[in-house]
Design a protein around this motif. Sequence first.
Motif, PDB file in Angstrom:
ATOM      1  N   ASP A 144      15.507  31.523 106.829  1.00 14.09           N
ATOM      2  CA  ASP A 144      15.469  32.815 106.126  1.00 14.09           C
ATOM      3  C   ASP A 144      16.572  32.898 105.092  1.00 14.09           C
ATOM      4  N   PHE A 145      17.638  32.136 105.324  1.00 12.38           N
ATOM      5  CA  PHE A 145      18.765  32.144 104.391  1.00 12.38           C
ATOM      6  C   PHE A 145      19.414  30.768 104.427  1.00 12.38           C
ATOM      7  N   VAL A 146      19.690  30.216 103.245  1.00 10.98           N
ATOM      8  CA  VAL A 146      20.392  28.942 103.119  1.00 10.98           C
ATOM      9  C   VAL A 146      21.650  29.193 102.298  1.00 10.98           C
ATOM     10  N   GLY A 147      22.790  28.710 102.780  1.00 13.51           N
ATOM     11  CA  GLY A 147      24.014  28.962 102.028  1.00 13.51           C
ATOM     12  C   GLY A 147      25.195  28.169 102.556  1.00 13.51           C
ATOM     13  N   ASP A 148      26.386  28.545 102.062  1.00 16.57           N
ATOM     14  CA  ASP A 148      27.615  27.911 102.525  1.00 16.57           C
ATOM     15  C   ASP A 148      28.181  28.706 103.695  1.00 16.57           C
ATOM     16  N   SER A 149      29.338  28.289 104.192  1.00 14.95           N
ATOM     17  CA  SER A 149      29.909  28.920 105.387  1.00 14.95           C
ATOM     18  C   SER A 149      30.159  30.410 105.194  1.00 14.95           C
ATOM     19  N   LEU A 150      30.656  30.784 104.008  1.00 17.65           N
ATOM     20  CA  LEU A 150      30.947  32.197 103.743  1.00 17.65           C
ATOM     21  C   LEU A 150      29.657  33.010 103.681  1.00 17.65           C
ATOM     22  N   GLY A 151      28.670  32.510 102.946  1.00 12.47           N
ATOM     23  CA  GLY A 151      27.392  33.205 102.839  1.00 12.47           C
ATOM     24  C   GLY A 151      26.709  33.340 104.187  1.00 12.47           C
ATOM     25  N   LEU A 152      26.775  32.290 104.989  1.00 14.51           N
ATOM     26  CA  LEU A 152      26.149  32.323 106.308  1.00 14.51           C
ATOM     27  C   LEU A 152      26.848  33.314 107.229  1.00 14.51           C
ATOM     28  N   ALA A 153      28.185  33.362 107.165  1.00  9.40           N
ATOM     29  CA  ALA A 153      28.931  34.319 107.988  1.00  9.40           C
ATOM     30  C   ALA A 153      28.567  35.755 107.602  1.00  9.40           C
ATOM     31  N   ARG A 154      28.458  35.997 106.310  1.00 13.09           N
ATOM     32  CA  ARG A 154      28.090  37.342 105.846  1.00 13.09           C
ATOM     33  C   ARG A 154      26.665  37.693 106.253  1.00 13.09           C
ATOM     34  N   GLU A 155      25.759  36.733 106.134  1.00 11.17           N
ATOM     35  CA  GLU A 155      24.364  36.979 106.487  1.00 11.17           C
ATOM     36  C   GLU A 155      24.228  37.224 107.991  1.00 11.17           C
ATOM     37  N   ALA A 156      25.008  36.505 108.785  1.00 15.88           N
ATOM     38  CA  ALA A 156      24.987  36.711 110.236  1.00 15.88           C
ATOM     39  C   ALA A 156      25.422  38.129 110.588  1.00 15.88           C
TER      40      ALA A 156
END
Length: 307
Positions: A36-48
Amino acid sequence: MERDLLIQEVLRLKAERQAVILAHSYQLPEVQEVADFVGDSLGLAREAQRTKAKVIVFAGVHFMAETAAILNPEKTVLLPDLEAGCSLADSIRPEDILAWKQDHPEGIVVAYVNTKAEVKALADVCVTSANAVEVVARLPKDRPIFFVPDMFLGAHVARVTGRKLDLFPGECHVHAGIREEHLKALLEKHPGAEFMIHPECGCGSSCLFLKPDAKMLSTEGMVRYAKKADAKEFVVATEVGILHRLSKEAPEKTFIPVKPDAICEYMKRITLEKVYLSLKEMRHVIRVPEEVAQKARRALEAMVAVG
């Protein structure tokens, strides 16, 4: 199970479990495609933090799933393969932090997100490659700073901010393996290409000497830059999983890996079949002891708030 049926089952189970799949940009293409979302560590943390899903399937490595679990204690976080670790995160222990703190009681510990929860719990702030420069630039100038664990990212941050940092001698085995000779070969072959270098790479300083206009960028920074840049050809120094996303988001451009075998075997442990089994059997649930999570959460929330 054949691939198309596997994809259908992943999508069915995702809806049934009220789940979201988060994938790092270094994941296999087939895993990125069902995310649903692909990104870097920061983007993934925010999406979580942002998701309303009850279940988070983390297609990444262990410290990333831990981060999601720390930031979302009320959600179920699944890691499809418990052996998806990180050589950089494994390089530093809590004792290393405590020893430095004993010698520098007024010091500030800046922990790269590529660390285990027990290390984050001892840090004052966490950073990613996308916001490390900004975070360090804001820290008080009269206190010593310990940057852990990636020495190459730390050297890049010190160079850009002009701050003196104590660096822990850790490295990502994939990025450390990208060396000056690899860059030189590509400079000669593709003289007109733009160079995008991840700051974890061991060749960072020599690359800027060889090609002063090279861009030092996080994985997310590479995607953003490539999409807007006028250049049509890019040489990319990072784990090769990013090439799928770059080609997908900027299909009219050409991306050449500095080192085609710059592959993180830990990232590649997550397969489409393991994502399916993770959803089917609700495996493997990642939990962080609350006394550790509570301390680490402060450092992570400070990271997510910057940039």
